[in-house]
Design an enzyme around this catalytic site. Sequence first.
Site, PDB file in Angstrom:
ATOM      1  N   LYS A  69       0.811  -1.227   0.000  1.00  0.00           N
ATOM      2  CA  LYS A  69       0.000   0.000   0.000  1.00  0.00           C
ATOM      3  C   LYS A  69       0.844   1.277   0.000  1.00  0.00           C
ATOM      4  O   LYS A  69       0.414   2.295  -0.546  1.00  0.00           O
ATOM      5  CB  LYS A  69      -0.959   0.000   1.198  1.00  0.00           C
ATOM      6  N   GLU A  81      -7.956  13.059  -1.333  1.00  0.00           N
ATOM      7  CA  GLU A  81      -7.698  13.611   0.001  1.00  0.00           C
ATOM      8  C   GLU A  81      -7.568  12.498   1.032  1.00  0.00           C
ATOM      9  O   GLU A  81      -6.685  12.525   1.897  1.00  0.00           O
ATOM     10  CB  GLU A  81      -8.836  14.564   0.401  1.00  0.00           C
TER      11      GLU A  81
END
Length: 273
Positions: A69, A81
């Site tokens: 990730k 965001e």
Amino acid sequence: MSTMTDRYAVIGNPIAHSKSPDIHARFAAQTQQDMRYEPLLAPLDGFLATVQDFVRNGGKGVNVTVPFKLEAYALATTLTERARAAGAVNTLKFDGADMLGDNTDGFGLVSDIVRNAKVEIANKSVLLLGAGGAARGVLLPLLHEQPARLVLANRTHSKALDLAHRFAAQPRLKVSTFADLDDSFDIVINATAASLASEVPPISPRVFTAHTLAYDMMYGAQPTAFMRFAAQHGATVRDGLGMLVEQAAESFYLWRGVRPETAAVFAELRAQL
């Protein structure tokens, strides 16, 4: 299968255990989307090459799981965001040379609590246990729900403080060690890895009341050690299977522009555990 079928995948190492291909196959059938979704095992040093090869062969998007990730975050050319806040990406969408990086984990958690468990987060007291990647991934969506207060607790105070500093403009966010927790909370979320070892974070049972929802981001065929501990002290308990399904639905929506129904898929997965 036509050559026009859009390709998606989940990339991880290990990956054979992933439920994502099953979930997305069910979403695709339900929404009549012409797509296929496959598990891709990437070598630990081969995430970038695996993604590049997938894109070259017509891949439209991927989910990203452990341990990639952070690499996906670095690879993305554009970040949402919530991905920036999480510092990690679990969803990539490919559009020409552009790679949009998103993180749908927090959305999945909030959706499962608010929509499925029918527990409002707004104006509630929330305790988030842990200050690692799982906690960071869900902090912004939790704060967006406007809890009365959100206490971030960790074994070491400094790590919790470091994470809280990333959200310095949030007056509702407080920091504690596990040992200093003395209040009760409306919602207690376990974002530690303790359940993997069948352990419970070292917290006082006073955090739970008969009105508390105790939520473990882990899931399994049986209640986790954290869920058993919370239930013994009166709390309502829930595991993270719904979060898994809801974060997948958000990824699917990002890619396809269609929001799948999750209830039936959740029930089918629960029955398979």
